[in-house]
Design an enzyme around this catalytic site. Structure first.
Site, PDB file in Angstrom:
ATOM      1  N   SER B 341       0.796  -1.221   0.000  1.00 46.77           N
ATOM      2  CA  SER B 341       0.000   0.000   0.000  1.00 46.77           C
ATOM      3  C   SER B 341       0.831   1.274   0.000  1.00 46.77           C
ATOM      4  CB  SER B 341      -0.925   0.009   1.217  1.00 46.77           C
ATOM      5  OG  SER B 341      -1.750  -1.134   1.181  1.00 46.77           O
ATOM      6  N   ASP B 380     -10.714  -6.599   0.051  1.00 49.24           N
ATOM      7  CA  ASP B 380     -10.141  -5.527   0.848  1.00 49.24           C
ATOM      8  C   ASP B 380      -9.573  -6.161   2.116  1.00 49.24           C
ATOM      9  OD1 ASP B 380     -10.621  -2.238   0.914  1.00 49.24           O
ATOM     10  OD2 ASP B 380     -10.155  -3.143   2.872  1.00 49.24           O
ATOM     11  N   HIS B 386     -15.174  -0.618   4.167  1.00 47.77           N
ATOM     12  CA  HIS B 386     -15.056   0.701   4.795  1.00 47.77           C
ATOM     13  C   HIS B 386     -16.292   1.546   4.615  1.00 47.77           C
ATOM     14  CE1 HIS B 386     -10.799  -0.514   4.221  1.00 47.77           C
ATOM     15  NE2 HIS B 386     -10.595   0.181   5.323  1.00 47.77           N
TER      16      HIS B 386
END
Lengths: 377, 640
Positions: B341, B380, B386
């Protein structure tokens, strides 16, 4: 054309056929001269090796082995050699390729091939088998070679040269190339072609330069100006010139050369033994040695002139000229005429392989001459 | 008719051959003439000159070793120096029976008997008059040899200098080490330069700056007698070689010492990073964004370079070399890792630049992403999702779904182009060797990299995972730190460098090297940079930020991004459980950061191999480095 060639071959072999298998072929002049040179070599080597008799003894033993090879090859008829020539050449070529792919490392370069019992340098065989192959190729063709034949001849000696130069062993590569080239010249190459090839060769120099390794370039540069690098590559040549020059006309006397005794002179028992000789025996000593060499070359050329077919003629001539180049390249490099390429002084420098090859070459010369005599009688 | 042709040919050929033979004979005589003329020149005409020279050839040339340059850190703390030692040396041409001499030396405990094979090879590869170093001796070993010296002709002890690294394994990967010249080194060096030196730089600065550090060799002439014993030695006499007239032509050329080298490295940061990574496998690189100076370069585990300088046995080397944790492996420059990330800020910036997203609009994150028209679920990290999320929060919380979508919008071609402009996928040009390039995949790359036709096509799914720094993408820790520095300066790319200055040890003159500006990413608008910066600040400062725990309570502001890179992939129905899988398959933890946010002076990349989540393992390492940088500075305000 083809028919005519066959006729010559058949006619010539019929002419050679009735060989008398009587007596042993030994060429007395060659034997005497090589013995003298080798003997002189032992004396110089004793001094160069710091009065170490075991070094000399080993050299005597090597010469003994070389003499045996000489004796054996003198008995092999040139006709057999001619039949074997392409096979010997192919074998040597295969050995060279083997060295390339899995040879043993010896002294930084890849030259040695270990086949179980024997360990040898295939490049040494090439010194004899290249002129043999060239002579074989021209034997059944009429001289001088045509343009296409010339191209094939070039391949015959350039491929091994290239392989050996890759090892990298520039000295031997040059000798092999010369041994082939000299034989082709003797085959009656026209002067015009020689000039063209000369120009081509000169134009190859920049290409060659690109292929050379750092240390080989350094040698050439140092040859051009040795004093510029006294610690590095120039050291050898400076020291050998001092050795020669300080020897003067008569020399400092046996075992009295300071250059070699004080170990200033590098590789004094191998490549630079000519300088030891010059220091201790002076110009007169060197002239005597050169005289012996010239006699030997002269004998070889005489044998070539008396030979009766193309194969033996070219082979004898090619081997003799190669021997001369050996002498000239070594003495030339030691005296600063030529760059240092690592060629030993024939029959004198300590070391086994080249001595055996040389005596094998002389054995072939003896055989060529001996068999001719038989025919004449 | 036919036979007459044959006969004619035969005679013609013989005549031709004979004429060639005569030509050859003439050439031979001419060449011999030239040779004799040459010998006459040397031996008669120039005889006196050479006789004199050979007298002077009681002059022996003795090479003199230059002193190797020192290596300092940016604050002048010494990282590599030369300490006096005793050296056991051999002069090949004077050692008569090498094998038995080495045997006896081994029996005396002066050399390692196991190393005698390689010593023989080493001695043989030198010329007769060149001194070869066999071993370094301690004070007592030297004394032991001294009383038996007369048994060993050609072997001697002499004072020498040995390379010493006071910080040992702390600086080994950056500074490198020196070791004995091997036969393979001899192939690439000019021997003259090493006539008096037995050590050569093998890695790091010691290797890359070998020529600068080495200096140049000198020599002196000594007068020797007929036994080779030194009678007159200008240097040993102690007098200046020119002033003493009795020495006549004795020539001495003093060696030129090597230059001292100053690194951008700060030992305190190096120490902090080293301690924080102790016991793990990983790397940390810190760069000063405005210059490209490397402030810290750590690769763990590491090794003690002093052992190489003293001389390592083959067995010891093999042990180091075969260690499964690979201490000799320079992870910071050559380690290839998926960025995970940490790539998100760069891709976010790309999407802003190409105007593909509205940063304030929220996208729905259900916990997975499905490419239209396919069924595969790209998961995810947060299985429940989220919810609706914008760019800022996607970076702060590291939402994968948002970036899957974003990557598809960008497409692999734009991703490739944009990341490449940050220095990914190419060598940064750092001034030490053996840096790796990493991989930023593209259609072209895939076409050339694979042989099977079906592997050569770029698939849309591969673009999706590139969005979270997985798939083919690989970066080195150095590239990651370098790119972070580019973020910190809003687009200025300075070439990373270890050496910032060199010093002439004789004159004391210091030559500062100017930073090299490689490129400026000028076409990205300022508000875009600002938005990404704010998101990265959120990572460390907002409660939900993935780097918040590690950066809690800093007295300086930090922009950061965590990363967790998968080493192996899970099937869609599997769950990742760190306890259940082998350590070597656990995720790599990554963290990038720069600080202070207002005007950044340090940019950091940290990778912890198989450490698990980046926020938990890599970010604390960065914290240690930053604390050392901002809080422990003894001079306080020098840098900020």
């Amino acid at each position: 054309m083809a028919l005519r060639n066959i006729d010559i071959g058949a006619g010539a072999s019929a002419f050679l056929e009735p060989e008398r298998k009587k007596g042993i072929v030994i060429d007395i002049p060659i034997l005497l001269i090589t013995l003298s040179i080798a003997g002189l070599g032992f004396i110089v080597l004793y001094s160069a090796a710091g009065e170490n008799s075991s070094v000399v003894l080993r050299q005597v033993l090597r010469f003994g082995v070389a003499l045996v090879v000489f004796g054996i090859l003198a008995q092999v008829s040139p006709r057999l050699l001619r039949i074997w020539a392409p096979w010997i050449f192919s074998m040597a070529l295969i050995f060279l390729l083997m060295v390339m792919f899995r040879g043993e490392m010896g002294g930084g370069a890849q030259r040695w091939l270990d086949i179980g019992i024997v360990r040898f340098q295939p490049s040494e065989i090439m010194k004899i088998s290249v002129p043999m192959m060239v002579a074989w190729f021209m034997h059944e063709r009429s001289l001088p070679p045509t343009f296409i034949q010339l191209f094939i001849l070039l391949l015959i000696f350039c491929v091994p040269t290239f392989l050996i130069a890759q090892q990298p062993d520039l000295g031997t590569a040059l000798l092999v190339m010369f041994s082939g080239g000299a034989t082709v010249l003797l085959a009656g190459l026209s002067i015009r072609l020689i000039a063209i090839i000369g120009v081509l060769a000169l134009s190859c120099i920049p290409v060659l330069w690109g292929y050379m390794l750092e240390y080989q370039r350094a040698r050439v540069l140092t040859f051009l100006s040795p004093e510029s690098d006294p610690l590095g590559a120039g050291y050898n040549i400076i020291q050998s010139k001092i050795a020669l020059g300080s020897g003067g006309l008569f020399g400092k006397g046996w075992l009295n050369g300071t250059q070699s005794r004080l170990e200033f002179l590098p590789e004094r028992s191998t490549d630079f033994i000519f300088a030891v000789m010059g220091e201790e025996f002076g110009l007169l000593g060197l002239l005597f040695l050169l005289g012996l060499y010239l006699l030997l070359v002269g004998r070889g050329l005489y044998i070539a002139s008396q030979a009766q077919d193309t194969f033996t003629r070219l082979l004898a001539g090619g081997l003799s000229l190669t021997f001369f180049v050996y002498v000239f390249v070594n003495s030339g490099m030691v005296s600063g005429l030529l760059p240092i390429v690592g060629v030993p002084l024939p029959l004198v420098s300590a070391g086994g392989t080249s001595m055996v090859t040389l005596m094998a070459g002389f054995g072939i010369l003896a055989s060529i001459h001996g068999n001719r005599k038989l025919l004449a009688s | 008719m036919n036979s007459t042709v044959k006969l004619k040919d035969h005679w013609k050929e013989q005549k031709l051959f004979l004429s060639r033979l005569v030509t050859a004979g003439v050439i031979i005589l001419v060449l011999v003439g030239v040779l004799i003329w040459r010998l006459f020149q040397l031996q008669v005409v120039d005889h006196e000159l050479f006789a004199e020279l050979s007298q002077g050839n009681r002059l022996r040339i003795q090479p003199l070793a230059p002193t190797r340059g020192l290596i300092y850190d940016r604050n002048g703390i010494i990282l590599a120096e030369n300490l006096p030692t005793w050296e056991l040396t051999a002069t090949p041409e004077q050692v008569l029976d090498l094998d038995s001499r080495l045997q006896s030396l081994g029996d005396l405990g002066l050399i390692n008997p196991a190393a005698s094979e390689s010593l023989i090879e080493l001695v043989r590869s030198h010329r007769g008059f060149e001194q070869v170093k066999l071993a370094n001796l301690s004070e007592t070993q030297a004394a032991r040899f001294a009383v038996r010296r007369h048994h060993f002709s050609g072997v001697d002890i002499q004072e020498g200098l040995i390379r010493s690294y006071p910080f040992g394994d702390l600086t080994s990967h950056a500074v490198g080490y020196v070791s004995s010249i091997s036969s393979s080194d001899l192939q690439r060096i000019n021997r003259r330069d090493y006539a008096a030196t037995s050590l050569i730089g093998k890695s790091g600065i010691e290797r890359s700056y070998e020529v600068t550090l080495r200096g140049s060799v000198g020599y002196r002439q000594q007068v020797v007698n007929a036994q080779g014993r030194i009678l007159l030695d200008p240097v040993a006499v102690g007098a200046s070689p020119i002033s003493d007239p009795s020495q006549g032509t004795l020539e001495t050329r003093w060696p030129t010492p090597g230059k001292n080298v100053y690194l951008g490295l700060d030992v305190r940061l190096q120490l902090a990073a080293h301690r924080a990574l102790e016991g793990r496998r990983g790397a940390a690189v810190a760069i000063e964004p405005g210059t490209g100076d490397i402030l810290a370069l750590v690769s763990m585990p590491t090794f003690d370079p002093n052992r190489f300088a003293v001389g390592l046995t083959q067995a010891d080397f093999q042990k180091l070399n075969n260690d499964p944790d690979k201490p000799l492996f320079q992870r910071a420059l050559t380690g290839h890792y998926p960025p995970g990330s940490t790539v998100k800020p760069f891709l976010g910036l790309a999407a802003l630049h190409y105007d593909l997203i509205d940063p304030d609009s929220r996208e729905m994150c259900p916990g997975h992403f499905i490419l239209p028209g396919t069924s595969h679920r790209y998961r995810d990290w947060k299985p429940e999702g989220h919810g609706p999320i914008d760019l800022h929060q996607s970076i702060v919380q590291s939402c994968d779904t948002y970036f899957y979508q974003l990557a598809v919008k960008l497409g692999i071609d734009q991703i490739h182009g944009f990341l490449t402009s940050f220095g990914f996928g190419e060598r940064t040009g750092i001034d030490v060797m053996n840096e790796n390039m990493g991989v930023i995949p593209s259609r072209e790359w895939k076409r050339t990299q694979f042989t099977q036709r079906e592997d050569q096509t770029w698939y849309p799914g591969e673009t999706v995972i590139t969005g979270i720094g997985q798939g083919f993408t690989l970066v080195t820790p150095l590239q990651l730190a370098h790119a972070t520095a580019v973020l910190a300066t809003s687009g200025q790319r300075f070439k990373p460098r270890l050496v910032i200055a060199t010093e002439d040890p004789v004159t004391g003159e210091i030559l500062n090297h100017d930073p090299v500006l490689l490129d400026i990413i000028g076409n990205v608008e300022e508000p875009h940079w600002e938005r990404i910066t704010q998101a990265m600040v959120g990572v460390t400062e907002e409660l939900q930020g993935s780097g918040h725990n590690a950066m809690r309570g800093t007295q300086y502001s930090v922009a950061g991004k965590t990363g967790t890179a998968q080493v192996f992939s899970l099937a869609a129905d599997e769950t990742y459980d760190a306890e259940e899988i082998d350590e070597s398959l656990r995720d790599h933890g990554l963290f990038i950061a720069y600080a202070p946010v207002e005007s950044p002076t340090i940019a950091i990349a940290v990778i912890v191999e198989n450490g698990g989540g980046g926020g938990a393992t890599a970010a604390p390492v960065a914290r240690q480095i930053l604390d050392a940088y901002f809080l422990e500075d003894p001079n306080g305000s020098e840098k900020h």
